[in-house]
Design a protein around this motif. Sequence first.
Motif, PDB file in Angstrom:
ATOM      1  N   TYR A 175       6.499 -23.459 -45.314  1.00 23.55           N
ATOM      2  CA  TYR A 175       7.099 -22.351 -46.058  1.00 23.55           C
ATOM      3  C   TYR A 175       6.661 -20.989 -45.519  1.00 23.55           C
ATOM      4  N   TRP A 176       5.685 -20.972 -44.608  1.00 28.51           N
ATOM      5  CA  TRP A 176       5.024 -19.719 -44.264  1.00 28.51           C
ATOM      6  C   TRP A 176       5.122 -19.394 -42.779  1.00 28.51           C
ATOM      7  N   THR A 177       5.065 -18.089 -42.482  1.00 29.12           N
ATOM      8  CA  THR A 177       5.068 -17.622 -41.102  1.00 29.12           C
ATOM      9  C   THR A 177       4.084 -16.474 -40.972  1.00 29.12           C
ATOM     10  N   LEU A 178       3.635 -16.197 -39.772  1.00 27.62           N
ATOM     11  CA  LEU A 178       2.645 -15.148 -39.557  1.00 27.62           C
ATOM     12  C   LEU A 178       3.177 -13.780 -39.999  1.00 27.62           C
ATOM     13  N   GLY A 179       2.301 -13.038 -40.672  1.00 25.33           N
ATOM     14  CA  GLY A 179       2.658 -11.704 -41.144  1.00 25.33           C
ATOM     15  C   GLY A 179       3.288 -11.674 -42.518  1.00 25.33           C
TER      16      GLY A 179
END
Length: 392
Positions: free
Chosen positions: A252-256
Amino acid sequence: MKLSVGLMHVRRIVCGISGGVDSAVSALLLKRKGFDVVGLFMKNWDIRDEKGTCTTDDDRKDAEFVCKTLHIPFYEVDFVKQYWNEVFSNMVKDYENGITPNPDILCNRHIKFNHFIHHAKTKLGAHAIATGHYASTSVGYNLDQIDPQVGVSLLCAADTEKDQTFFLSQITQWALQKTIFPLGDLTKAEVKKLAAESGMEKIAKKKESMGICFIGSRNFHSFIEQYIEPRAGNFIDVDTGKVVGEHKGTHYWTLGQRCLLAGLSAAYFVCNIHPEDNEVIVASGTDHPALFTSSFITEGCHWINGAPPSNTFDARFRFQHRHRLINCTGHQEWHGGYNVLLDQPMRAVTPGQFAVFYKDNICLGSGRIWKLGPTLHEQGLKEKVSFPKDLS
């Protein structure tokens, strides 16, 4: 762009018609140039959302309207299977592995500028294709005058705000030599004006599509959990190593990305993802040094019109479509990828995204980001980082 006498060897152009204003005006301009223009609508997705809606239905109607208005033949082709196998399935695997992919770039390489061209040539007798991308090439309309020793370069569009060479950075030389981009010298405002003046006012007023086509207006979390099972894990503070919250899965997540963590007053942002441990590492503040790096390593790079003459190159770079370009130097590694050193630290450089390289107004090509160099935090910096907002 002026047509040469030799242009008449290239007569039939199959223009991709999406139902939007850009492809509509591309077909209009080609027809005005005297080409035998054929409209081809491409279907890549056929799964309806939770409301029973598939935007492809409305887009197809608009595409057919455009072709009727321009008095050109309308055809459609189904690439759903190809898109699923060559783009979507790989995208899901990337998310499962904690990587953030760019399906738009892959769709252009595998579908629009591969399967589409083959279909246009073998089924519709095309000499070349055209699309509504904001880009240009070094030969313009003169595809019959290409020098094989020189090749064709991909050039940035006149409208820098709409330039789409970023999304075309994996196009092959074979495909580029068979493609015309009629909108390369026009602004978006000029394109809409041409459409409205040519009986396509409703297309000119149509809301521009944004984001990944198959997600549409849906929440990304709701969409992706249809394909990847939720798997609970922890948010870990990069400074303390302590658990500061729980998540439903690293995919569900990405950098930043900002995380809304219950009970914490400070805003936390993702600075690393560990899918093997099901952990998302977070940092307090959008300007935390753990979010910044000055280097990364790519997978093997794709060069549109030839690789750099040596193992080192100087260029300008971006990994997000709307970022301004910054200077960089690349050094080829043993595995064929490049170790890229940036002139300044950048925030949230993300594995799985494409590093796209430019020289002047030429898009040289791109390479997928494989892994990052040390963050400023890992290099010992503790202070907040001041960075330009156009690189955030």
